[in-house]
Structures are given as C-alpha cells and as structure tokens.
Design an enzyme around this catalytic site. Structure first.
Site, PDB file in Angstrom:
ATOM      1  CG  LEU A  88      -1.827   1.227   1.387  1.00 37.71           C
ATOM      2  CD1 LEU A  88      -2.801   1.354   0.224  1.00 37.71           C
ATOM      3  CD2 LEU A  88      -2.589   1.148   2.711  1.00 37.71           C
ATOM      4  CG  ASP A 137      13.103  -0.699  13.007  1.00 39.28           C
ATOM      5  OD1 ASP A 137      12.098  -0.119  13.474  1.00 39.28           O
ATOM      6  OD2 ASP A 137      13.344  -1.905  13.204  1.00 39.28           O
ATOM      7  CE1 TYR A 232      -2.505  -4.055  11.620  1.00 37.63           C
ATOM      8  CE2 TYR A 232      -4.877  -4.406  11.690  1.00 37.63           C
ATOM      9  CZ  TYR A 232      -3.766  -3.894  11.057  1.00 37.63           C
ATOM     10  OH  TYR A 232      -3.887  -3.217   9.857  1.00 37.63           O
ATOM     11  CE  LYS A 236      -2.600  -0.434  11.469  1.00 39.14           C
ATOM     12  NZ  LYS A 236      -1.622   0.491  10.837  1.00 39.14           N
ATOM     13  CB  THR A 267      -1.271  -7.130   0.051  1.00 43.10           C
ATOM     14  OG1 THR A 267      -1.451  -7.845   1.302  1.00 43.10           O
ATOM     15  CG2 THR A 267      -1.935  -5.762   0.159  1.00 43.10           C
TER      16      THR A 267
END
Length: 328
Positions: A88, A137, A232, A236, A267
C-alpha cells in the site's frame, strides 16, 4: 433535457460571464476575513489561485481556472512515505509522484520490492520528479530524525507524510505475550507517532505548514469477525485517536493531520493468508456492502487528496474506506 439547458438567452449568458470576472466575495466571507487569524504559518498558495492562499483568511477561488483540479497539484512538494518499500505504501507513493511530488520512501527492508525500481524509473523519465529510498526502522528514533532532517535541509522544505509502516500478528488474546504486544505497539503506534513528530518538526521549522496522513484501519473501529488480532486492532484504534490529538495540537502551525482506515486489501501477504485459511477468501467479501475485497490501487486517490490542498479544510478526521464493512 440537454436541449432545454441550451435555451439560456444570450444576454443572460453574457451577464453571467461578466459576473464571473468579479471576485466572489459574500458578506459572510468579508466578515470572516476580518476575524483575527489563529496562526500565521500555512501552506503556500494552491497553483493558479487568483487571490491569497489558504490560512490568509481568504478562500482561494478556482473559478474559471485554465487547469484541471489544480488543488491536487503537488509539484515542488516534498513528501515522505513510511512503509513504502512495497504494498500500500508504494502504491500511494506512486500516486503522489503522478501528482508531481518529490517522494522519499522510508522502510526497514534492505531492498525494496521489484516494483520500486520500475516506479523510480518512471518518476525520472516520465513524471519529471524523483523517488528515493532510505532504509530506516521507525523504532530507531535518532536515525529517523537524522534522515528526516537531512531530507528537509536538502530541499529547504517539508510538505507531507504518509505513515504507512506497520505489522500484523494473528494470535488469540489468551495466548498473546507481553513481548509480542509491546513489539506491535512499538511499530504501529510509537513508530507512527515518532515519524509524524520528526516530519512535523521540520514543517514547524520552515513555517509553511503541511499535511500528515496516518494509515489506520477499519479494525481500529470494529472487531473483525473471524480474524483474531487484538493487539493489532488496539494499535489501529490508537492511531486514529493519535491523529485527532496531533491535529488539535498542530493546527496552530498550519499542519493538518488525518487518518485513512482501509478495509481488507488483497496484497501478497493476504494471498498467503488465504492459502492457509481458504475459507476467508469466500467469507471476507460477504462482510461488506460491495461484496468484494479492495486493491491497493483503490487508495491512491485518498493519498493525493489528503496530502494536497484539495483537503485544505480537513483535519482531525478519519477517512474510512472499507466497502461499507463498518456501516452495517
């Protein structure tokens, strides 16, 4: 219908044309322009705007412009995209290049995907701009700040950021380790925060404002049915809230901060997931209103919109693009 529209008297048509030469200014806008400005810095004038720029108290008019959607023009703008070695982030970087921006891709991969070289060559030979790669990083804050400062010093400006770096891990909550949770948050939340901070410092230094876009997820708004990723989703949700808070603090510098919340995107990583869980290929499309999954290319317009002056009055917002998944 079309024949009816053409029956406008010529005298009326001439009058409308003559009126169009007069700057559009209502009593309301006169009153607004007299109000004290909350801040002095802001982005430069959109291309070919006939009056003062945004943040000057006057709204630029594009009426009768000779160019098409000039507010999307990113020529001479310098934009960073983290997580842009592939996927993306790289697709959105290409969209910014097509709009004229000079783009720097930041990622921790030693070598970006093969598509990166193709897009880099296209930027130079076809689009008249450039795509550069900096390996970093986002957890290495000192190096991150050094790279961002170096880029800003080279160009004498910093105009935008798309913070797309992030990781995913699917583990039941009862089995999640503290170490894995901390690792997730260090990249998806702290890494995003520190990248935005590094870029915003340069925007403040040059005093021209800018636009920061954080890639969140619809998973920051809803719990995904059949996808077990508590850390996760929490990360978000934190990104969405982070965007609101940064917008509230940095608006005084002419810096806008918004988030994009994509739905399921097909993806290479998702395709690999489908190999492991083939039932998801069938079930996931049924969970949104369009009955299909999205492609990375379907977020190009959102990137160009939020970085450009086309979204000049938009900040502190979350642009959810999920096929209606969270609207049921």
């Amino acid at each position: 219908m079309s024949s009816t529209l053409r029956l406008v008297p010529r005298a009326t048509s001439r009058e409308l044309r003559s009126r169009s030469q007069v700057p559009f200014l209502t009593q309301a806008s006169r009153t607004f322009s007299a109000l004290p400005r909350l801040h002095t810095p802001g982005p430069p004038a959109p291309p070919d705007a006939k009056s003062a720029a945004l943040y000057n108290g006057n709204t630029p008019s594009y009426f009768e412009t000779t160019k098409r959607l000039p507010e999307f023009n990113l020529v001479d703008k310098v934009v960073l995209v983290s997580g842009a070695a592939r996927g993306l982030g790289l697709v959105q970087a290409e969209a910014l290049l097509e709009a004229g921006a000079t783009v720097y891709a930041l990622d921790r991969l030693e070598t970006p995907s093969p598509d990166f070289s193709r897009i880099k060559k296209r930027a130079e030979t076809e689009l008249g701009t450039s795509l550069s790669y900096r390996r970093i990083d986002v957890r290495d804050v000192d190096q991150l700040n050094a790279i961002v400062t170096e880029i800003a010093d080279k160009h004498g400006r910093m105009d935008g950021l798309i913070a797309a770096a992030g990781i995913q891990q699917e583990t039941p909550a009862l089995e999640y380790s503290a170490k894995d949770s901390d690792y997730m948050m260090s990249i998806n939340v702290t890494g995003v925060f520190m990248t935005a901070q590094a870029v915003a410092r340069q925007m403040v230094r040059f005093g021209d404002g800018g636009s920061v876009v954080l890639i969140a997820s619809m998973s920051g708004t809803v719990a995904n049915r059949g996808l077990i990723c508590p850390a996760y989703n929490a990360s978000k949700a934190a990104v969405i809230q982070l965007g609101r808070n940064l917008a509230s603090e940095w608006g005084q510098y002419g810096i806008r901060v918004n988030t994009i919340s994509p739905g399921y995107i097909v993806t290479a990583m998702v395709e690999a997931l489908f190999e492991k869980f083939p039932e998801r290929r069938e079930e996931w499309p049924k969970q949104n209103m369009l009955g299909r999954l999205s492609r990375p290319e379907e977020y190009r317009g959102a990137a160009a919109f939020l970085i450009s002056d086309a979204s000049s009055f938009m900040t502190g917002s979350d642009l959810r693009i999920d096929g209606g998944h969270a609207a049921w």
